[in-house]
Design a protein around this motif. Structure first.
Motif, short mmCIF file in Angstrom:
data_model
loop_
_atom_site.label_atom_id
_atom_site.label_comp_id
_atom_site.label_asym_id
_atom_site.label_seq_id
_atom_site.Cartn_x
_atom_site.Cartn_y
_atom_site.Cartn_z
N ALA A 148 -10.10 0.40 -0.03
CA ALA A 148 -8.71 -0.08 -0.13
C ALA A 148 -7.74 1.10 -0.16
O ALA A 148 -6.70 1.06 0.51
CB ALA A 148 -8.55 -0.94 -1.38
N VAL A 149 -8.10 2.15 -0.88
CA VAL A 149 -7.22 3.33 -0.96
C VAL A 149 -7.09 3.97 0.41
O VAL A 149 -6.00 4.29 0.88
CB VAL A 149 -7.77 4.36 -1.97
N SER A 150 -8.22 4.11 1.06
CA SER A 150 -8.24 4.75 2.37
C SER A 150 -7.37 3.99 3.36
O SER A 150 -6.58 4.56 4.10
CB SER A 150 -9.68 4.83 2.85
N GLU A 151 -7.52 2.68 3.36
CA GLU A 151 -6.77 1.84 4.27
C GLU A 151 -5.27 1.89 3.96
O GLU A 151 -4.43 2.03 4.82
CB GLU A 151 -7.27 0.40 4.14
N ASP A 152 -4.96 1.81 2.68
CA ASP A 152 -3.57 1.74 2.26
C ASP A 152 -2.83 3.06 2.47
O ASP A 152 -1.72 3.09 2.98
CB ASP A 152 -3.49 1.34 0.78
N ILE A 153 -3.45 4.15 2.06
CA ILE A 153 -2.74 5.43 2.11
C ILE A 153 -3.00 6.15 3.42
O ILE A 153 -2.26 7.05 3.80
CB ILE A 153 -3.14 6.32 0.90
N GLY A 154 -4.07 5.76 4.10
CA GLY A 154 -4.39 6.40 5.36
C GLY A 154 -4.99 7.79 5.20
O GLY A 154 -4.78 8.67 6.02
N ILE A 155 -5.70 8.00 4.13
CA ILE A 155 -6.38 9.28 3.91
C ILE A 155 -7.86 9.00 3.74
O ILE A 155 -8.24 7.94 3.21
CB ILE A 155 -5.88 9.96 2.61
N LYS A 156 -8.67 9.94 4.16
CA LYS A 156 -10.11 9.78 3.97
C LYS A 156 -10.42 9.80 2.46
O LYS A 156 -9.89 10.64 1.72
CB LYS A 156 -10.83 10.93 4.68
N VAL A 157 -11.26 8.87 2.03
CA VAL A 157 -11.60 8.80 0.60
C VAL A 157 -13.10 8.88 0.44
O VAL A 157 -13.83 8.20 1.17
CB VAL A 157 -11.10 7.48 -0.02
N GLY A 182 -1.37 2.43 -9.19
CA GLY A 182 -1.38 3.58 -10.08
C GLY A 182 -1.80 4.85 -9.35
O GLY A 182 -1.29 5.94 -9.61
N ILE A 183 -2.75 4.69 -8.43
CA ILE A 183 -3.22 5.84 -7.66
C ILE A 183 -2.08 6.40 -6.80
O ILE A 183 -1.83 7.60 -6.79
CB ILE A 183 -4.42 5.44 -6.76
N ARG A 184 -1.38 5.48 -6.12
CA ARG A 184 -0.25 5.91 -5.27
C ARG A 184 0.79 6.66 -6.10
O ARG A 184 1.31 7.70 -5.69
CB ARG A 184 0.45 4.69 -4.66
N LEU A 185 1.10 6.09 -7.28
CA LEU A 185 2.15 6.69 -8.11
C LEU A 185 1.72 8.07 -8.62
O LEU A 185 2.49 9.02 -8.58
CB LEU A 185 2.48 5.75 -9.27
N GLY A 208 -11.56 0.18 -11.88
CA GLY A 208 -12.60 -0.18 -10.92
C GLY A 208 -12.25 -1.36 -10.02
O GLY A 208 -13.10 -1.86 -9.29
N THR A 209 -11.00 -1.82 -10.09
CA THR A 209 -10.59 -2.92 -9.21
C THR A 209 -9.52 -2.43 -8.24
O THR A 209 -8.91 -1.39 -8.46
CB THR A 209 -10.00 -4.10 -10.02
N VAL A 210 -9.27 -3.22 -7.18
CA VAL A 210 -8.28 -2.77 -6.20
C VAL A 210 -6.86 -2.74 -6.78
O VAL A 210 -5.98 -2.12 -6.21
CB VAL A 210 -8.31 -3.62 -4.90
N GLN A 211 -6.68 -3.39 -7.94
CA GLN A 211 -5.37 -3.29 -8.59
C GLN A 211 -5.04 -1.84 -8.97
O GLN A 211 -3.92 -1.50 -9.27
CB GLN A 211 -5.31 -4.15 -9.87
#
Ligand code: ADP
Ligand code: MG
Length: 610
Positions: free
Chosen positions: A379-388, A49-52, A42-45
């Motif tokens: 954070a995921v959306s910004e980092d990976i550039g995909i709609k979340v 793991g999500i990317r991997l 539940g944290t941006v850390q």
């Protein structure tokens, strides 16, 4: 057509299901992947793991690992309503105010048998009269040859030397030089604390055996002529000596050994019926009984200034930091208590003795009103550039995923057995879902294994949980924990010989660096699993079952990492069979086993390509 990734961020594992969704809403699953969760759930850390995990899934689907552009939409679970903390509380302690016993496992005690006599300093040995029964106390400054010589001389003079206690590790060296065999306890570090001129008894067991007389209070009473009251007092001593290869008990008239209980604090449970308190010392059963009548739980507190109080505060503080809420807004929603035995150093012992003290392991769970998931999604959306987008609640998604197990149908219940929490949901015919998240799962099993076996290495505890045991009996065969024998074509590694080992795979055996029997490890492992998962399975199903009656449920599908365990599903299935409930390990999408249920559910619950 769109490519959708369902991503389940768990306490322990981040799982991905990748699917192609056609315009007619048909879904074709392309790949699955998992990676250990990075940071606190539940944290941006969690991002790394999500990317991997997502990268692995993309690669498994036949694209380049870094080609995140292939994915149109990520659906995250509404995770992080929970964080768990597991802690151990020791509630008893053995304290010796006068030196009264020595009990330990020197690697090489000398001699064998039992010797009863009065403790005498080595220097006083030559002043002993004929026929006196003595136990000689030999300090580390005396060389083993000199010691053996003096003892032999005393024996020749007619002194009745019954046993030896020495400071150095030279029991065997002395023993080999004696004119008559004597039990010898060596490696007694605090030798100067041994009271002299007192009645004592020394016992050394044969190889592979443990002491019997000094571990039995009535035998000790017989030797020292104890009254019933005195016998009661000696019980903590005999308990602390159980399982040792050698021991000494010295009767000191003023000596006192007692088992005292440590104030571990009170737990207060708030519910609409008001506040109810229970002492941690009362044990797991009392705590869980009280918990079951407080429904719904609105909050749980620990008594300030005690260990439980500290633990509850830690959980609140972590969660407050995580969510940006104030501590007052954080509420503890569930707790699981399990009784344990904790090896603890005996206070005042002479040779680093340990005693099995009583303890209680506690796992707690927090639920906040506001979920920090939105921040992760951004954070995921910004980092990976995909709609979340944030999909549904974990237990709800899990049941949708579990329903892809061949042979299942509504109405159905699932148990998602993870690392931090055990979740249950029940789906009726009409698709409506009841769900609950409870504290305590795989991590708690590890905590109990660590404390009961005195292990500090968390990876060793995880391995003990996961793999069956064996005892290496010869260079070519092992005795497996079910009693059967397995033979090998080639000789086993020499460091395995005589050891208790984990059968990691068909040809990998890993020795356990503990001096405990296979039976003990097995018993601790199974008890921990049972007390955590069987207790939680029943608690969870009672919450979601129609009218709170587990018998109203026909089928339960087990999912989550802990459902992969080699014995947990059987334990749960056996317990549920008593309620007429059929249960078994899920096989998500007919291919994933008990894994990927939430991630799959996140894809399946996706509606339209809007
Ligand atoms: P979460 O959803 O909380 O991230 P998981 O569903 O990934 O949890 O389950 C993690 C738990 O499953 C851990 O406690 C881990 O020890 C346990 N686990 C994973 N694989 C196995 C296995 N093969 N045997 C036994 N336990 C396992
Ligand atoms: Mg999970």
């Amino acid at each position: 057509m769109a490519i959708v990734a369902g991503i389940d961020i768990g306490n322990s594992t981040t799982e991905v299901a990748l699917a192609e969704v056609s315009s007619g809403d048909g879904k074709t699953f392309l790949a699955s992947a998992l990676h250990p969760t990075t940071g606190l759930k539940g944290t941006v850390q969690n991002l790394r793991g999500i990317r991997l995990a997502l990268g692995k899934a993309i690669e498994a689907a036949g694209w380049d690992r870094g080609d995140f552009g292939k994915v149109d939409l990520i659906r995250l679970n509404e995770a992080a309503p929970v964080i768990g903390d597991v802690a151990m509380e020791t509630v008893t302690e053995t304290v010796i105010t006068e030196s009264t016993m020595i009990g330990h496992n020197p690697s090489t005690p000398g001699g064998l048998g039992i010797g009863v006599g009065v403790t005498v300093a080595y220097d006083d040995l030559r002043n002993q009269a004929r026929d006196e029964s003595v136990v000689v106390v030999i300090p580390g400054s005396i060389d083993f040859e000199a010691a053996a010589g003096a003892v032999n001389e005393a024996i020749d003079r007619g002194v009745n030397v019954k046993a030896l206690i020495c400071q150095n590790d030279d029991g065997v060296l002395i023993s080999n030089r004696l004119s008559r065999p004597l039990p010898i306890v060596d490696e007694v570090s605090a030798i100067d604390k041994i009271p002299l001129g007192m009645d004592s008894c020394v016992e050394v067991a044969g190889p592979g055996r443990v002491i019997e007389v000094l571990a039995n209070p009535y035998d000790v009473a017989t030797i020292f002529g104890l009254s019933p009251e005195e016998t009661k007092q000696i019980v903590p001593v005999t308990r602390a000596l159980v399982g040792n290869r050698s021991a000494v008990v010295i009767r000191t008239p003023m000596g006192e050994v007692k088992e005292r209980s440590i104030p571990a604090g009170e737990i207060s449970i708030d519910s609409p019926n008001g506040r109810k308190n229970v002492d941690v010392e009362a044990g797991a059963e009392a705590i869980m009984n009280l918990l079951s009548v407080c429904h719904p739980i609105t909050d749980i507190f620990g008594q300030p200034g005690t260990n439980v109080g500290g633990m509850m505060e830690r959980v609140r503080t972590t969660m407050a930091k995580l969510t940006g809420l104030s501590i007052a807004e954080i509420h503890i929603q569930d707790l699981l208590a399990v009784d344990t035995m904790v090896p603890q150093k005996v206070v005042g012992g002479l040779a680093g003795e340990f005693s099995q003290e009583n303890g209680v392991a506690l796992a707690v769970m927090v639920k906040t009103a506001k979920l920090p998931m939105q921040a992760v999604a951004e954070a995921v959306s910004e980092d990976i550039g995909i709609k979340v987008e944030i999909g549904g609640v974990e237990a709800d998604m899990a049941i949708r995923g579990a329903l892809t197990t061949p042979g299942t149908d509504r109405p159905i219940a699932i148990l998602d057995l993870g690392a931090g929490s055990s979740d249950a949901s029940f789906m009726k015919y009409d698709g409506s879902v009841e769900l609950i998240h409870l504290a305590g799962a795989g991590n708690m099993v590890n905590t109990v294994i660590c404390s009961e076996l005195g292990i500090e290495d968390p990876e060793l505890a995880e391995s003990i949980k996961r793999y069956p045991l064996c005892k290496v009996e010869s260079a070519y065969h092992v005795r497996q924990e079910d009693g059967t024998v397995r033979f090998f074509d080639r000789p086993l590694a020499p460091d395995l010989f005589g050891r208790v080992a984990l059968a990691i795979s068909d040809d990998i055996l890993q020795p356990i660096p503990l001096r405990v029997s296979m039976e003990k490890v097995r018993m601790v492992r199974r008890k921990a699993k049972k007390e955590v998962f069987v207790t939680n399975a029943l608690r969870a199903l009672e919450h979601v079952a129609p009218a709170g009656n587990v018998r109203m449920i026909d089928h339960v599908v087990l999912v989550g990492g802990s459902a992969k365990d080699f014995e947990i599903p059987t334990m749960v299935t056996d317990a549920l069979a008593r309620y007429g409930v059929v249960s078994g390990r899920g096989n998500v999408r007919g291919s994933e086993g008990p894994r990927n249920a939430v991630a799959t559910g996140l894809v399946l619950s996706y509606r339209g390509t809007s």
